[in-house]
Design an enzyme around this catalytic site. Sequence first.
Site, PDB file in Angstrom:
ATOM      1  CD  GLU A 510      -0.809 -53.831  -4.516  1.00 45.17           C
ATOM      2  OE1 GLU A 510      -0.243 -54.554  -5.401  1.00 45.17           O
ATOM      3  OE2 GLU A 510      -0.863 -53.863  -3.048  1.00 45.17           O
ATOM      4  CG  ASP A 574       5.369 -56.671   2.839  1.00 46.78           C
ATOM      5  OD1 ASP A 574       4.417 -56.284   1.774  1.00 46.78           O
ATOM      6  OD2 ASP A 574       4.912 -57.714   3.347  1.00 46.78           O
TER       7      ASP A 574
END
Length: 673
Positions: A510, A574
Amino acid sequence: MPHIKRFAILLLTLTPLFAQEPPAFDPKTIDPSVKPCADFFDYANGNWIKSNPIPAEYSIWGSFIQLAESNNQHLKAILEEATSDKSAAEGSIRRKIGDFYASGMDIEAVNKAGVAPLQPEFDRIAALKTSADIPALLAHFHLAGIAAGFNFFADQDAKDSTRVIAQLFQGGLGLPDRDYYTRTDAASQKQRDQYLEHVAKMFGLLGDKAEDAAANARIVLKIETTLAEASMTNVQLRDPNAIYHKLTLAEVQALTPDFNWNLYLDRFGLSDPGDINVGQPGFLKKVNDLLKTTSIDDWKTYFRWHLITETADELSDPFVNENFRFYGQVLTGAKELKPRWKRVLAATNNALGEALGQLYVAKYFPPEAKSRVLDLVAALRHALRERIAAATWMSETTKKAAFAKLDHFTVKMGYPDKWRDYSSLQIDRQSYVGNVLRGNAFEVRRTLAKIGKPVDRTEWLMTPQTVNAYYNPSMNEIVFPAGILQPPFFSPNADDAINFGGIGAVIGHEMTHGFDDEGRQYDASGNLKEWWTPVDLKNFNARARKIIDQYGAYAAIDGLKLNGELTQGENIADNGGVRVAWTALQQQWAKAGKPGLIDGFTPEQRFFLGWAQVWRSNIRDEALRTRVLTDPHSPAKFRVNGVVNNMPEFFKAFGCDDKSLVEGSASERAEIW
């Protein structure tokens, strides 16, 4: 339609935290017959995959949904208690969720009513005389959550994050994505034929004769195809500047002279909406063209379709079953309809999510989890700062702005400090579909009331019981609902390697969204504003291109490759998230010491196993195809293998060499953060 970047591929609810907690990591999930250097996803999860076939009611089965299944039992208990609680005060959240759930579970009443509760809406459609009547009908539909024609909503001004403005965006389609209407391959044509069959069957359930139903289905497909052809692709929508066109009401009216915006906006009480962001001006022009070229009878057919398809799940069994046959079986491969209580629970959660969440948190969320994860956030923030500082391809000027953005991240953890007020939402036990439409209208009114007002930075865009997390670039905030703070993401009893590979990578993911291809375009205050030097931007794009090309070469099924452009933001997050978590873990070991073998694995190996186990899953071919074509997240297998392929630390941990690589070659390794 807030512009948030979600971590997971699904929005699901989870089990009560730490109750009969599963092991933080179970070595029995590993398939030792697979070499970790050849396919790490299958190595880490192979035995789990073999022993966990997909249940008939699902198109995908994995750790997310397993947790959801357990949690649903507890949410069901909350709802059943509320339903039978005779002492619940009128207007209380307990009474509202109980009445909503009871209305949906009364299947006899729902079947007896059929489409009768929608008759006033069908009468509105039948009363249309000319295209001049359409704006009022669309406003009425949009207020009820029926997304025909286009989308109208409220969101932050992308270039002035202190205020909320009106937003107009493309929409009005019945298939998942505009490309479903435009692809010319045989599989896409087959799906369009199946869609035509489905639409005709739904019209038949409304009482249309077979030949009329088939003709009406063709009318729907023709109108929706025209809208699709005027729509931006999912890849084009990734450019926030490409969907920012702030206009006055007079300018919007000039853009679409045959659509009476005053009549439309008056139904929302917005006689003076102020600035309006038109995401796709060309799309609105096409809507205007359709108003001139499409007969009112064809518009009536289109509106009947959108009314029935968007309420089908709340109607009698024939509508529910046919809706599932197409959207569940054809598009995702699910074999059986979910039990009614799960479907009604989901609808209750959709309409009264924070009300249900308030009861959920009070019963199941321990405060100590919140403080523990906040410590992890601090560690990950420090690690990302160090990685930015070490980036040799960035200038000090851009780094200074990046540090300011990182320092201004707001962190929300667990649940809101201020709960949503549902006092104006009227719920009864008489009409399930009526409750759903009133719930939709409550949410539309609540959000549109923000237009012209300062931004409420305390608001959450996910409920506490959700297993997900998100980054909102306009708020410059990272948000972690209570639902995700448990295994396999986080456990207070797990070793650091497992927690950093799980929730640590989520936090890093995030945070990295603030610096992916979209998030990097927003500044520390959440404004869409360029803060990169031209040279640094060129360097970023070159590194992002390596990720685009790497993932774009991965074939998911039958030669169908991932869309590297569509998935680049999630792939960047990711890769960055796992790298940042790895850096933070090294810092943790430097302070607290590194443990020895656990379950026969080194701490380094356990970190990567912690990442892999988050994504263990089985998926049906139909669902995998749909996800590859529409989802900005890569399929689970590639979220694992794509990341470890780019990390020399993985190869060292498992003793791999460059001749035994995961999903690629050494030349394909990509790194940004």
